[in-house]
Write a protein that holds these residues in place. Structure first.
Motif, short mmCIF file in Angstrom:
data_model
loop_
_atom_site.label_atom_id
_atom_site.label_comp_id
_atom_site.label_asym_id
_atom_site.label_seq_id
_atom_site.Cartn_x
_atom_site.Cartn_y
_atom_site.Cartn_z
N PHE A 182 -33.33 -5.14 -42.82
CA PHE A 182 -32.66 -3.85 -42.65
C PHE A 182 -32.09 -3.84 -41.24
O PHE A 182 -32.82 -4.09 -40.28
N SER A 183 -30.83 -3.53 -41.12
CA SER A 183 -30.16 -3.52 -39.83
C SER A 183 -29.31 -2.26 -39.74
O SER A 183 -28.55 -1.96 -40.66
N VAL B 80 -37.70 -7.38 -41.96
CA VAL B 80 -37.14 -7.46 -40.62
C VAL B 80 -36.34 -6.18 -40.39
O VAL B 80 -35.51 -5.81 -41.22
N LEU B 81 -36.62 -5.50 -39.29
CA LEU B 81 -35.89 -4.29 -38.90
C LEU B 81 -35.20 -4.56 -37.58
O LEU B 81 -35.85 -4.88 -36.58
N LEU B 82 -33.88 -4.40 -37.57
CA LEU B 82 -33.09 -4.57 -36.36
C LEU B 82 -32.33 -3.29 -36.11
O LEU B 82 -31.68 -2.76 -37.02
N ALA B 83 -32.43 -2.77 -34.90
CA ALA B 83 -31.75 -1.53 -34.55
C ALA B 83 -31.30 -1.59 -33.09
O ALA B 83 -31.73 -2.44 -32.33
N VAL C 294 -24.88 -3.51 -33.61
CA VAL C 294 -25.78 -3.78 -34.72
C VAL C 294 -25.12 -3.37 -36.03
O VAL C 294 -24.74 -2.21 -36.19
N PRO C 295 -24.97 -4.31 -36.97
CA PRO C 295 -24.37 -3.94 -38.25
C PRO C 295 -25.30 -3.03 -39.06
O PRO C 295 -26.52 -3.13 -38.95
N SER C 296 -24.72 -2.15 -39.85
CA SER C 296 -25.49 -1.32 -40.76
C SER C 296 -25.52 -2.07 -42.09
O SER C 296 -24.50 -2.13 -42.79
N ALA C 297 -26.69 -2.66 -42.41
CA ALA C 297 -26.72 -3.58 -43.53
C ALA C 297 -28.11 -3.78 -44.10
O ALA C 297 -29.11 -3.53 -43.44
N ILE C 298 -28.12 -4.26 -45.33
CA ILE C 298 -29.31 -4.78 -45.98
C ILE C 298 -28.96 -6.22 -46.33
O ILE C 298 -27.89 -6.47 -46.90
N TRP C 299 -29.84 -7.14 -46.01
CA TRP C 299 -29.59 -8.54 -46.33
C TRP C 299 -30.80 -9.11 -47.06
O TRP C 299 -31.95 -8.86 -46.67
N ARG D 58 -22.46 -1.66 -44.59
CA ARG D 58 -21.71 -0.42 -44.35
C ARG D 58 -20.73 -0.70 -43.23
O ARG D 58 -21.08 -0.66 -42.06
N ILE D 59 -19.52 -0.97 -43.59
CA ILE D 59 -18.48 -1.30 -42.61
C ILE D 59 -18.09 -0.06 -41.82
O ILE D 59 -17.79 -0.15 -40.63
#
Length: 167
Positions: free
Chosen positions: A42-43, A72-75, A112-117, A125-126
């Protein structure tokens, strides 16, 4: 089901709006639990508008969490997540051993991109302000997103500890 197979319940293509993004996140959490994904990333700059505090989200995360899993959480920062998602914080404490959190702070060049990978599927989320983006399985798009996340991860520092120790 292997991590590299996308469940049919997950969307592919463009999405527009908060309701669609929330539905995609809920479906992803459900699929992760149902199919035993080993890793989820999650980013987001702050996770302010993610439905992580909802009872259904926590139940899905609880069903997913097991030995050998990794979240993994990135913010950019985690203070909003701590304040806005009251159910998520205790769940994070309980499952600290499978969760890694890092924050970029105001690091130069660390948008930080808003994303789920996941190894099989992604959401990006562009335009986070309007919750517009894409989701899918395209390997090149998934790889490019992971590279952007990894670059921010490299600049980030450990954050959002499960507990605060002090004297």
């Amino acid at each position: 089901m292997p991590d590299d197979v996308r469940p049919a319940s997950l969307s592919e293509g463009r999405f527009d709006g908060r309701a669609e993004f929330d539905a995609i996140l809920r479906a992803a959490l459900s699929a992760a639990a149902q199919h035993g994904w080993k890793e989820i990333v999650f980013s987001d700059p702050d996770f302010a508008d993610w439905p992580l505090g909802e009872r259904a989200s926590i139940e899905a995360l609880q069903a997913w969490s097991a030995s050998g899993r990794r979240l993994v959480l990135l913010a950019q920062r985690f203070d909003v997540l701590e304040r806005a998602h009251a159910r998520f914080v205790p769940w994070r404490r309980m499952w600290d051993h499978i969760i890694e959190c890092r924050a970029t702070g105001k690091a130069a060049g660390a948008e930080v991109p808003s994303a789920i990978w996941t190894p099989a599927w992604f959401v990006h989320r562009i335009d986070p302000e309007r919750s517009r983006g894409v989701s899918g399985t395209d390997a090149a798009s998934r790889r490019a997103l992971r590279e952007a996340i990894d670059e921010c991860w490299r600049l980030a520092r450990p954050a959002f500890p499960a507990s605060t120790l002090g004297l």
